[in-house]
Enzyme design. Structure first.
Site, mmCIF file in Angstrom:
data_model
loop_
_atom_site.group_PDB
_atom_site.id
_atom_site.type_symbol
_atom_site.label_atom_id
_atom_site.label_comp_id
_atom_site.label_asym_id
_atom_site.label_seq_id
_atom_site.Cartn_x
_atom_site.Cartn_y
_atom_site.Cartn_z
ATOM 1 N N SER A 161 0.822 -1.208 0.000
ATOM 2 C CA SER A 161 0.000 0.000 0.000
ATOM 3 C C SER A 161 0.858 1.261 0.000
ATOM 4 O O SER A 161 1.670 1.448 -0.898
ATOM 5 C CB SER A 161 -0.977 -0.049 1.178
ATOM 6 N N ASP A 374 -8.281 -6.341 -5.570
ATOM 7 C CA ASP A 374 -8.070 -5.077 -4.859
ATOM 8 C C ASP A 374 -8.775 -3.943 -5.608
ATOM 9 O O ASP A 374 -8.558 -3.754 -6.807
ATOM 10 C CB ASP A 374 -6.567 -4.793 -4.784
ATOM 11 N N HIS A 443 -6.020 -6.663 -1.455
ATOM 12 C CA HIS A 443 -4.959 -5.682 -1.243
ATOM 13 C C HIS A 443 -3.777 -6.263 -0.463
ATOM 14 O O HIS A 443 -2.628 -5.960 -0.745
ATOM 15 C CB HIS A 443 -5.557 -4.488 -0.487
#
Length: 497
Positions: A161, A374, A443
């Site tokens: 991220s 994601d 994710h």
């Protein structure tokens, strides 16, 4: 001197009793945790919290791997407890369990809460950009290396991220230090990374993403018609068609409608809020999630904060904090406070628009992995970023990622930690950069597809030559001949051919 004994002597004040972790009914192994300052100043008040696990893998003797979560301001203890640490406590599960896919099986691991202001870290944030974040991390890292006698180790850095900012900028600072005693960074692996603008990684690919995963979104025909009209009007459709091509069509122009103040081109949010009406438990991190909303011991199951009555957040418990040498104070998975000083924003450009190409050129290997499920950051947006980058004498990839990413068949069949195998997505490598799109993952790839993530780490560490190769995991004694080669007879007898 035996490594563990040497560590015990040097880091005795940081030693954690692996048999005394609250609610964990097994020994998590040797580890060390606590706070270390970000500089050598006598009066330094800024400190980062770490939890370090030495590996028993003999191939790990000359290396160490760093894990960083994103945010900015989200704790790397999330990664430890729910992704790649030696014990796991996943959403909705009864109790912690041993993790057969922990990266500690492969390499020495340290999870670090950074920058200052994140998790248990101490002090007042005073950085305004990634150069400052990297400088403070390098100061911490030197203190960490000296504390545990880890000089002259190869350094690997991984994260997810917003660590798409952290990891490349820290790697760049390490490379520029010209100090291999402390900062001999060898390779990086970033999962679902923030590496470009919101327009490129969210808005432009959003409608095409919903088209591809239409049954999971189940949006009605009139709303889909509206989305397509807006995507055309905002220039998103033509931008994606023109620039997500192989080889690249040239550097990306400024994204269309990048100065839109009306909100009409904020299609990512329009999709999100419409989807919540259909699926109130829609998870931007893993779009196949449906209700009920599962309780998370870290208090953040997917898209929402959620703590049911009577529940407590694990790392916010005093008994847990004392057991892991953490400050006894309020802990949050992602802080509500700014970790950047001034206006609270990070003034550095995204790594894909700045330092990442140079880092790729200097490193032995760079890996970008992206979960197919994601939505908060979309795989095609990451590919747009790659097609815009120039490194090692050329721009982007010359061909679309289409090679098969293979995850070895295995005998890990504990119901608490099941993980898939076989062809697990697509991949492509050019000029030192490998991209992998991971099927069935959201994710947090080490959480949703732990066996796939494990394979990527083997590649990062140089234990395998390619993520396309078939065979065994390098640590799977059930299907190896003792020299690392695959014993297919054993593998087939176990029904995992």
């Amino acid at each position: 001197m035996h490594t563990s004994f040497a560590l015990a002597l040097m880091g005795v004040e940081f030693a954690v009793n692996g048999s005394a972790i609250p609610d964990v009914d097994f020994d998590i192994g040797e580890s060390y945790a606590g706070l270390l300052p970000i500089s050598s100043k006598i009066n330094e008040t800024r400190e980062l919290y770490f939890w370090y696990f030495p590996s028993t893998n003999p191939l790990a003797e000359d290396e160490i791997t760093i894990w960083l979560n994103g945010g900015p301001g989200c704790s790397s203890l999330e990664g430890l407890l729910q992704e790649n640490g030696p014990f796991l406590w996943q959403y909705g599960t009864f109790a912690p369990v041993p993790n057969p896919w922990t990266w500690v099986n492969l390499t020495n691991m340290v999870w670090v809460e950074q920058p200052v202001g994140t998790g248990f870290s101490q002090g007042t944030p005073d950085v305004t950009d990634e150069t400052g974040v990297a400088s403070e991390f390098l100061g911490f890292w030197k203190n960490f290396v000296d504390t545990f006698g880890l000089q002259n180790r190869k350094v690997y850095i991984s994260g997810e991220s917003y660590a798409g900012y952290y990891v490349p900028y820290i790697a760049d600072a390490m490379l520029n230090s010209n100090d291999t005693t402390y900062y001999d960074v060898e390779s990086i692996l970033i999962h679902d990374p923030s590496t470009s603008t919101e327009a490129v990684q969210e808005q432009i690919p959003a409608v095409a993403y919903v088209d591809y995963w239409a049954p999971l979104f189940s949006l009605n025909a009139s709303f889909m018609s509206f989305l397509h009209e807006q995507a055309d009007s905002c220039g998103y459709t033509s931008f994606l068609n023109e620039y997500l091509v192989y080889p690249p069509a040239g550097p990306l122009p400024n994204p269309p409608m990048s100065n839109d103040t009306s909100g009409e081109c904020d299609l990512w949010d329009a999709i999100f809020y419409a989807e919540l009406l259909i699926n109130p438990c829609f998870d931007i991190y893993q779009i196949a999630t449906t209700c009920p909303l599962l309780w998370d011991v870290l208090g953040f199951p997917g898209s929402f904060d959620y703590t049911p009555a009577g529940a407590t957040v694990y790392f916010n418990r005093t008994d847990v904090q004392k057991a892991i040498n953490a400050p006894v104070e309020q802990w949050m998975e992602c802080t509500n406070n700014n970790v950047f000083a001034g206006d609270g924003s990070d003034s550095s450009p995204p790594s894909g628009l700045s330092i990442l190409p140079g880092v790729i050129e200097k490193l032995n290997k760079t890996i970008i992995a992206h979960g197919a499920l994601d939505y908060i950051l979309i795989a095609n947006g990451t590919l747009l970023m790659i097609q815009n980058m120039t490194w090692n004498g050329a721009q982007g990839f010359s061909s679309k990622p289409s090679d098969e990413f293979f995850v070895p068949y295995h005998t890990q069949d504990n119901p608490s930690t099941l993980a898939g195998a076989g062809v697990f997505g697509t991949t492509h490598t050019e000029r030192g950069l490998t991209f992998v799109e991971v099927s069935l993952s959201g994710h947090m790839i080490p959480q949703y597809a732990p066996s796939a993530s494990y394979r990527l780490v083997e590649f990062m560490l140089g234990r395998i030559d390619s993520v396309t190769e078939q065979g065994c995991f390098t640590t799977d004694t059930a299907c190896t001949n003792g020299d690392g080669t695959t014993n297919y007879t054993t593998l087939c007898e176990n029904g995992t051919c």
